[in-house]
Design an enzyme around this catalytic site. Structure first.
Site, PDB file in Angstrom:
ATOM      1  N   SER A  28       0.692  -1.245   0.251  1.00  0.00           N
ATOM      2  CA  SER A  28       0.042   0.020  -0.047  1.00  0.00           C
ATOM      3  C   SER A  28       0.719   1.258  -0.010  1.00  0.00           C
ATOM      4  O   SER A  28       1.877   1.239   0.826  1.00  0.00           O
ATOM      5  CB  SER A  28      -1.128   0.097   1.345  1.00  0.00           C
ATOM      6  OG  SER A  28      -1.632   1.290   1.354  1.00  0.00           O
ATOM      7  N   GLN A  31      -0.322   3.713   1.044  1.00  0.00           N
ATOM      8  CA  GLN A  31      -0.799   4.817   2.181  1.00  0.00           C
ATOM      9  C   GLN A  31       0.444   4.475   3.360  1.00  0.00           C
ATOM     10  O   GLN A  31       0.371   5.242   4.166  1.00  0.00           O
ATOM     11  CB  GLN A  31      -2.045   4.184   2.607  1.00  0.00           C
ATOM     12  CG  GLN A  31      -3.101   4.597   1.697  1.00  0.00           C
ATOM     13  CD  GLN A  31      -4.617   3.939   1.914  1.00  0.00           C
ATOM     14  OE1 GLN A  31      -4.698   3.198   3.080  1.00  0.00           O
ATOM     15  NE2 GLN A  31      -5.451   4.509   1.309  1.00  0.00           N
ATOM     16  N   GLU A  68      -7.630   1.686  -8.042  1.00  0.00           N
ATOM     17  CA  GLU A  68      -9.088   1.948  -7.374  1.00  0.00           C
ATOM     18  C   GLU A  68     -10.132   2.098  -8.756  1.00  0.00           C
ATOM     19  O   GLU A  68     -11.230   2.132  -8.574  1.00  0.00           O
ATOM     20  CB  GLU A  68      -9.060   3.162  -6.565  1.00  0.00           C
ATOM     21  CG  GLU A  68      -8.816   4.441  -7.599  1.00  0.00           C
ATOM     22  CD  GLU A  68      -8.355   5.608  -6.787  1.00  0.00           C
ATOM     23  OE1 GLU A  68      -8.880   6.639  -6.707  1.00  0.00           O
ATOM     24  OE2 GLU A  68      -7.095   5.493  -5.866  1.00  0.00           O
TER      25      GLU A  68
END
Length: 443
Positions: A178, A180, A326
């Site tokens: 990820s 993130q 996404e």
């Protein structure tokens, strides 16, 4: 328990509509964290109001940050609409309890901030949050001097024992699961005594545009950041410690959330305009312009925004979606309605998102008569005539919007739990109905 099914509307004619897409979740939640760390109050205007952004706001409130929500406020002449005034806490509060739901930005971005709180901060969330990878954040914070209790799980629930400060410094992590993980440490890094230097020692980082977004927003807040794209070391990001500026920020539309609306133009041979599309942006969703054009449409900027036009014929595509994973669910739905095979690659990390998106897409499209197979890092989609049936969403908002796209041309598609779209697209069913019948929506 009886399933709640939403009959996906069928488009009987080519769609011709103009859509206002709510603000970007990615920008809204980054802006909230940066405003909470600032030295003075700031404004976040036209924020996304959704489950994910509310979880972020509530988490910050639990830490003592003031967030005043106002409507039709035109302070400073930056336009009306909703605006949130963020009042940083003099010192982040603890003890506190934070619900992360199933929001990746909340579960990754707030623990590094909680390390600066005075006292323990307990995190928990939806059952799926217990399965999503969090090791990159937990292991990195421990290496930087934080004490975290997670029962050896490497995930939620967990407690960050804040001491009011964190030493910071150099940390090595595997960010291949990820992007993130990197953004999380960058966002709070300026508040650490030594700042932070992040070295990715794993495979390629997915969704790199989201890290570029983080870097740009940090710089706009007055933070010094060194990043690979600026000629620095590959896979190394550095944040210098220092105070952040309180800002007045207007949130861009969420370009990834435009995917189903432009898809509607593509598959029906119609035209859809998304208002206020930025000509320059760090949002990964901007790649929709190129991807959908390759699949048979065309786009142009107008005074209102970005206009996308389809011909009703969808071409197959071979595309690496590593940076824009996404977008995969809706692109897969469009590809299932195409005239030739599509191959989507570079998206093995989607198995760790809200659900295993690759397995879910293959299963649900196939149960409608499709022919989708998984590969090691993606999907192969061979178009077949589709039929009516139930499309399960696994509490994943992007699967729900993908199902709505299929329903435009496949009568009888019923979507399980359409309400999950509230994660990033509040009131999606009404927006979708207005897309198909703008006159009724305006009456």
């Amino acid at each position: 328990m009886t399933e709640t099914l939403w009959p996906a509307p069928v488009a009987n004619t080519a769609i011709d509509a103009t859509v206002t897409v709510p603000g970007s979740k990615s920008v809204t939640n980054r802006a909230l964290v940066l405003a909470a760390l600032a030295a003075e109050p700031g404004w976040v205007r036209r924020p996304l109001r959704s489950r994910d952004s509310q979880l972020m706001a509530d988490g910050l409130r639990a830490l003592g940050v003031g967030i005043e929500e106002r409507v039709n406020n035109d302070c400073g002449g930056t336009g009306g609409g909703e605006a949130w005034r963020i009042i940083p806490a003099q010192r982040l509060a603890g003890p506190a309890t934070i619900d992360v739901g199933n929001a990746g930005t909340v579960m990754r971005f707030l623990p590094p901030l909680a390390a600066l709180a005075d006292g323990p901060v307990h995190f928990d969330g939806d059952p799926r949050s217990h399965e999503r990878p969090q090791h990159g954040v937990i292991d990195s914070l421990r290496a930087l001097g934080a004490r975290i209790e997670d029962g050896g799980r490497g995930g939620f629930p967990l407690t960050v024992h804040g001491t009011g400060a964190l030493e910071g410094g150099i940390v090595e992590l595997d960010a291949s699961a990820s992007s993130q993980f990197v953004s999380a440490l960058l966002l709070s890094g300026a508040g650490y005594n030594q700042g932070v230097e992040i070295r990715n020692i794993g495979g390629p980082v997915p969704s790199l545009p989201h890290i570029r977004m983080t870097v740009e927003m940090l710089r706009q807040a007055g933070v010094q950041v060194d990043a690979p794209e600026d000629g620095g070391e590959p896979d190394v990001w550095r944040v210098t410690p220092g105070a952040l500026l309180g800002r007045d920020l207007v949130i861009e539309p969420d370009l990834s959330n435009a995917a189903p609306f432009f898809a509607a133009a593509l598959v029906t041979g119609g035209r859809v305009t998304v208002r206020d599309w930025p000509k320059h942006t760090t949002q990964a969703g901007d790649q929709l312009r190129d991807i959908y054009t390759r699949m048979g449409g065309s786009c142009r900027f107008t005074e209102e925004g970005l206009e996308f036009t389809g011909t009703g014929v969808v071409h197959g595509i071979e595309v690496d979606l590593h940076e824009v994973g996404e977008l995969t669910p809706v692109i897969a739905a469009v590809a299932a309605l195409g005239n030739s095979e599509s191959r989507l690659s570079g998206i093995a990390h989607l198995r760790l998102h809200e659900t295993d998106r690759l397995a879910a897409l293959a299963k649900e499209i196939n149960e409608l008569g499709g022919d989708v197979s998984e590969t090691a890092d993606g999907l192969v989609i061979r178009p077949r005539p589709l039929h009516a049936g139930v499309f399960h969403t696994y509490e994943d908002h992007r699967l729900a919007t993908a199902a709505a796209v299929l329903g435009l041309t496949v009568p009888g598609v019923q979507v399980e739990n359409i309400a999950t779209t509230a994660k990033t697209l509040p009131d999606f069913p009404a927006m979708w109905a207005a897309l198909l019948d703008p006159a009724a929506a305006a009456s």
